[in-house]
Design a protein around this motif. Structure first.
Motif, PDB file in Angstrom:
ATOM      1  N   ALA A 135       0.855  -1.181   0.000  1.00  0.00           N
ATOM      2  CA  ALA A 135       0.000   0.000   0.000  1.00  0.00           C
ATOM      3  C   ALA A 135       0.889   1.228   0.000  1.00  0.00           C
ATOM      4  O   ALA A 135       1.931   1.262   0.655  1.00  0.00           O
ATOM      5  N   PHE A 136       0.485   2.247  -0.738  1.00  0.00           N
ATOM      6  CA  PHE A 136       1.263   3.473  -0.872  1.00  0.00           C
ATOM      7  C   PHE A 136       0.729   4.519   0.106  1.00  0.00           C
ATOM      8  O   PHE A 136      -0.472   4.731   0.194  1.00  0.00           O
ATOM      9  N   TYR A 137       1.645   5.153   0.842  1.00  0.00           N
ATOM     10  CA  TYR A 137       1.258   6.152   1.835  1.00  0.00           C
ATOM     11  C   TYR A 137       1.985   7.458   1.567  1.00  0.00           C
ATOM     12  O   TYR A 137       3.205   7.480   1.414  1.00  0.00           O
ATOM     13  N   ARG A 138       1.230   8.528   1.535  1.00  0.00           N
ATOM     14  CA  ARG A 138       1.841   9.860   1.452  1.00  0.00           C
ATOM     15  C   ARG A 138       1.032  10.790   2.339  1.00  0.00           C
ATOM     16  O   ARG A 138      -0.145  11.044   2.100  1.00  0.00           O
ATOM     17  N   TYR A 139       1.647  11.242   3.407  1.00  0.00           N
ATOM     18  CA  TYR A 139       1.014  12.178   4.320  1.00  0.00           C
ATOM     19  C   TYR A 139       1.904  13.413   4.401  1.00  0.00           C
ATOM     20  O   TYR A 139       2.800  13.473   5.231  1.00  0.00           O
ATOM     21  N   PRO A 140       1.693  14.394   3.514  1.00  0.00           N
ATOM     22  CA  PRO A 140       2.566  15.563   3.484  1.00  0.00           C
ATOM     23  C   PRO A 140       2.583  16.281   4.832  1.00  0.00           C
ATOM     24  O   PRO A 140       1.539  16.545   5.411  1.00  0.00           O
ATOM     25  N   THR A 141       3.758  16.568   5.315  1.00  0.00           N
ATOM     26  CA  THR A 141       3.907  17.209   6.615  1.00  0.00           C
ATOM     27  C   THR A 141       5.232  17.950   6.663  1.00  0.00           C
ATOM     28  O   THR A 141       6.166  17.605   5.946  1.00  0.00           O
ATOM     29  N   CYS A 142       5.292  18.947   7.506  1.00  0.00           N
ATOM     30  CA  CYS A 142       6.542  19.683   7.716  1.00  0.00           C
ATOM     31  C   CYS A 142       7.485  18.931   8.652  1.00  0.00           C
ATOM     32  O   CYS A 142       8.596  19.392   8.903  1.00  0.00           O
ATOM     33  N   SER A 143       7.046  17.809   9.185  1.00  0.00           N
ATOM     34  CA  SER A 143       7.795  17.116  10.231  1.00  0.00           C
ATOM     35  C   SER A 143       8.494  15.870   9.710  1.00  0.00           C
ATOM     36  O   SER A 143       8.055  15.252   8.742  1.00  0.00           O
ATOM     37  N   SER A 144       9.568  15.481  10.410  1.00  0.00           N
ATOM     38  CA  SER A 144      10.193  14.195  10.140  1.00  0.00           C
ATOM     39  C   SER A 144       9.274  13.083  10.637  1.00  0.00           C
ATOM     40  O   SER A 144       8.389  13.305  11.465  1.00  0.00           O
ATOM     41  N   GLN A 145       9.511  11.867  10.135  1.00  0.00           N
ATOM     42  CA  GLN A 145       8.562  10.787  10.361  1.00  0.00           C
ATOM     43  C   GLN A 145       9.237   9.558  10.966  1.00  0.00           C
ATOM     44  O   GLN A 145      10.446   9.363  10.824  1.00  0.00           O
ATOM     45  N   THR A 146       8.428   8.715  11.595  1.00  0.00           N
ATOM     46  CA  THR A 146       8.900   7.423  12.090  1.00  0.00           C
ATOM     47  C   THR A 146       7.874   6.347  11.743  1.00  0.00           C
ATOM     48  O   THR A 146       6.674   6.607  11.674  1.00  0.00           O
ATOM     49  N   LEU A 147       8.377   5.142  11.545  1.00  0.00           N
ATOM     50  CA  LEU A 147       7.547   3.944  11.470  1.00  0.00           C
ATOM     51  C   LEU A 147       8.084   2.983  12.520  1.00  0.00           C
ATOM     52  O   LEU A 147       9.244   2.574  12.455  1.00  0.00           O
ATOM     53  N   SER A 148       7.265   2.642  13.500  1.00  0.00           N
ATOM     54  CA  SER A 148       7.671   1.724  14.566  1.00  0.00           C
ATOM     55  C   SER A 148       6.906   0.422  14.408  1.00  0.00           C
ATOM     56  O   SER A 148       5.674   0.432  14.349  1.00  0.00           O
ATOM     57  N   GLN A 149       7.637  -0.681  14.331  1.00  0.00           N
ATOM     58  CA  GLN A 149       6.988  -1.982  14.175  1.00  0.00           C
ATOM     59  C   GLN A 149       6.669  -2.541  15.554  1.00  0.00           C
ATOM     60  O   GLN A 149       7.562  -2.851  16.336  1.00  0.00           O
ATOM     61  N   ILE A 150       5.378  -2.638  15.853  1.00  0.00           N
ATOM     62  CA  ILE A 150       4.948  -3.098  17.172  1.00  0.00           C
ATOM     63  C   ILE A 150       4.895  -4.619  17.221  1.00  0.00           C
ATOM     64  O   ILE A 150       5.425  -5.251  18.134  1.00  0.00           O
ATOM     65  N   THR A 151       4.223  -5.232  16.244  1.00  0.00           N
ATOM     66  CA  THR A 151       4.170  -6.691  16.156  1.00  0.00           C
ATOM     67  C   THR A 151       4.394  -7.111  14.709  1.00  0.00           C
ATOM     68  O   THR A 151       4.171  -6.334  13.777  1.00  0.00           O
ATOM     69  N   GLY A 152       4.838  -8.351  14.509  1.00  0.00           N
ATOM     70  CA  GLY A 152       5.051  -8.864  13.156  1.00  0.00           C
ATOM     71  C   GLY A 152       6.194  -8.161  12.442  1.00  0.00           C
ATOM     72  O   GLY A 152       7.038  -7.500  13.064  1.00  0.00           O
ATOM     73  N   THR A 153       6.228  -8.280  11.133  1.00  0.00           N
ATOM     74  CA  THR A 153       7.239  -7.621  10.314  1.00  0.00           C
ATOM     75  C   THR A 153       6.560  -6.883   9.167  1.00  0.00           C
ATOM     76  O   THR A 153       5.435  -7.215   8.781  1.00  0.00           O
ATOM     77  N   ALA A 154       7.257  -5.896   8.633  1.00  0.00           N
ATOM     78  CA  ALA A 154       6.742  -5.131   7.493  1.00  0.00           C
ATOM     79  C   ALA A 154       7.846  -4.964   6.460  1.00  0.00           C
ATOM     80  O   ALA A 154       9.016  -4.764   6.814  1.00  0.00           O
ATOM     81  N   GLN A 155       7.474  -5.068   5.192  1.00  0.00           N
ATOM     82  CA  GLN A 155       8.378  -4.741   4.101  1.00  0.00           C
ATOM     83  C   GLN A 155       8.160  -3.266   3.768  1.00  0.00           C
ATOM     84  O   GLN A 155       7.029  -2.851   3.512  1.00  0.00           O
ATOM     85  N   VAL A 156       9.233  -2.488   3.784  1.00  0.00           N
ATOM     86  CA  VAL A 156       9.125  -1.036   3.607  1.00  0.00           C
ATOM     87  C   VAL A 156       9.903  -0.597   2.381  1.00  0.00           C
ATOM     88  O   VAL A 156      11.019  -1.054   2.151  1.00  0.00           O
ATOM     89  N   VAL A 157       9.311   0.286   1.587  1.00  0.00           N
ATOM     90  CA  VAL A 157      10.001   0.964   0.489  1.00  0.00           C
ATOM     91  C   VAL A 157       9.887   2.455   0.751  1.00  0.00           C
ATOM     92  O   VAL A 157       8.775   2.987   0.834  1.00  0.00           O
ATOM     93  N   LEU A 158      11.037   3.122   0.932  1.00  0.00           N
ATOM     94  CA  LEU A 158      11.066   4.563   1.166  1.00  0.00           C
ATOM     95  C   LEU A 158      11.500   5.282  -0.096  1.00  0.00           C
ATOM     96  O   LEU A 158      12.350   4.789  -0.841  1.00  0.00           O
ATOM     97  N   GLY A 159      10.926   6.460  -0.336  1.00  0.00           N
ATOM     98  CA  GLY A 159      11.351   7.222  -1.501  1.00  0.00           C
ATOM     99  C   GLY A 159      10.945   8.675  -1.419  1.00  0.00           C
ATOM    100  O   GLY A 159      10.395   9.136  -0.411  1.00  0.00           O
ATOM    101  N   LEU A 160      11.225   9.385  -2.504  1.00  0.00           N
ATOM    102  CA  LEU A 160      10.909  10.806  -2.606  1.00  0.00           C
ATOM    103  C   LEU A 160       9.913  11.033  -3.728  1.00  0.00           C
ATOM    104  O   LEU A 160       9.876  10.278  -4.701  1.00  0.00           O
ATOM    105  N   PRO A 161       9.100  12.100  -3.633  1.00  0.00           N
ATOM    106  CA  PRO A 161       8.287  12.464  -4.787  1.00  0.00           C
ATOM    107  C   PRO A 161       9.198  12.772  -5.969  1.00  0.00           C
ATOM    108  O   PRO A 161      10.369  13.119  -5.795  1.00  0.00           O
ATOM    109  N   ALA A 162       8.672  12.624  -7.166  1.00  0.00           N
ATOM    110  CA  ALA A 162       9.459  12.884  -8.373  1.00  0.00           C
ATOM    111  C   ALA A 162       9.940  14.337  -8.395  1.00  0.00           C
ATOM    112  O   ALA A 162       9.384  15.194  -7.710  1.00  0.00           O
ATOM    113  N   PRO A 163      10.990  14.657  -9.178  1.00  0.00           N
ATOM    114  CA  PRO A 163      11.472  16.032  -9.259  1.00  0.00           C
ATOM    115  C   PRO A 163      10.378  17.033  -9.629  1.00  0.00           C
ATOM    116  O   PRO A 163      10.440  18.200  -9.249  1.00  0.00           O
ATOM    117  N   SER A 164       9.353  16.579 -10.349  1.00  0.00           N
ATOM    118  CA  SER A 164       8.239  17.455 -10.703  1.00  0.00           C
ATOM    119  C   SER A 164       7.334  17.735  -9.514  1.00  0.00           C
ATOM    120  O   SER A 164       6.469  18.616  -9.575  1.00  0.00           O
TER     121      SER A 164
END
Length: 288
Positions: free
Chosen positions: A159-188
């Motif tokens: 699932a793709f997530y984008r929550y625009p914010t002025c703040s830095s972000q965290t993802l904390s894994q509480i239970t199980g495991t998650a596959q994560v892909v991090l990236g940036l919006p395109a130059p445009s």
């Protein structure tokens, strides 16, 4: 040439060059840290994603929060669920019987959005700020109020997530495991499942927290057999000033970020705060 992530969606020389220059080809996995740690301060300033292995060690939530716990304690609380490709508003109690063919694969819960004081108090009871972030009332309040719990059950498609914010972000894994892909919006400035630039691909295990800068987007999946819970939150300080300076043109073109704030290093200044959510107004005031 270093390869950032295993499945880049687009070639993005600016982003790849920036992170190769900082030496962050993969998110560093760090042990015990302190807010005054020079390595930590540098990584936060330059927007280098990193993973802390013991971030949840002292959280009471780490022992309490399971899918069964939320189903029992929050049974009448509504969540946003994805059922056979359609979004539905269901209670925790409804989830097991929402689909006759197969269980709901993904649902999200925001404890401080359209919930009662009682629900918020239950959530706050086991909640705390990660030990390696500056422990200020504003940081804690923002981290808690912005919380979003993402539940996944045998998800094979990310699932793709984008929550625009002025703040830095965290993802904390509480239970199980998650596959994560991090990236940036395109130059445009475009940021969708098909247009964002994938920079990092990794597995987040229970007890681990990944930290990444403002404007980054991500994909999540959890193909494992057990229900997995990921906590997404934001923090105000430290500010990733060097990173924001470098990418401010790109991030300001992302229309949802442009509406909320414009970037003037080394701090963020916000506009139209009177029409923004309460936590964003707090954020804007705190960084002026």
């Amino acid at each position: 040439k270093a390869v950032l992530g295993s499945t880049p969606h687009r070639e993005d020389r600016e982003a790849e060059t920036y992170y190769m220059t900082t030496g962050a080809q993969v998110p560093a996995r760090l042990s015990r840290l302190a807010p005054s740690n020079a390595t930590l301060a540098s990584m936060l300033q330059y927007g280098e994603p990193f993973i802390v292995g013991d971030a949840n060690q002292n959280w009471r939530a780490a022992q309490k929060w399971t899918c069964a716990y939320f189903a029992d304690v929050y049974e009448e609380v509504y969540v946003e669920a994805l059922v056979q490709g359609r979004k539905r508003r269901l209670t925790f109690e409804d989830l097991p019987r929402a689909s006759a063919d197969r269980p709901v694969q993904r649902w999200t819960f925001q404890p401080f959005v359209n919930t009662t004081d009682n629900v918020q108090k239950k959530f706050a009871k086991y909640f705390s700020l990660p030990y390696f972030l500056p422990s200020t009332p504003t940081n804690l309040d923002h981290f808690m109020v912005s919380s979003r719990l993402i539940f996944q059950n045998r998800t094979t498609r990310p699932a793709f997530y984008r929550y625009p914010t002025c703040s830095s972000q965290t993802l904390s894994q509480i239970t199980g495991t998650a596959q994560v892909v991090l990236g940036l919006p395109a130059p445009s400035g475009a940021a969708s499942h098909m247009t964002f630039t994938s920079l990092y691909t990794f597995t987040l295990k229970a007890g681990e927290t990944v930290v990444f800068p403002p404007g980054m987007v991500y994909e999540l999946s959890s193909p494992g057999p057990a229900c997995a819970i990921t906590l997404a939150s934001y923090f105000l300080k430290p500010v990733a000033s060097e990173y924001l300076d470098h990418f401010r043109g790109r991030l300001s073109r992302w229309h949802t970020l442009e509406q909320r704030c414009f970037i003037t290093p080394p701090i963020l200044r916000c506009k139209n705060v009177t029409s923004a959510p309460r936590n964003l107004i707090t954020e804007c005031k705190s960084v002026r």
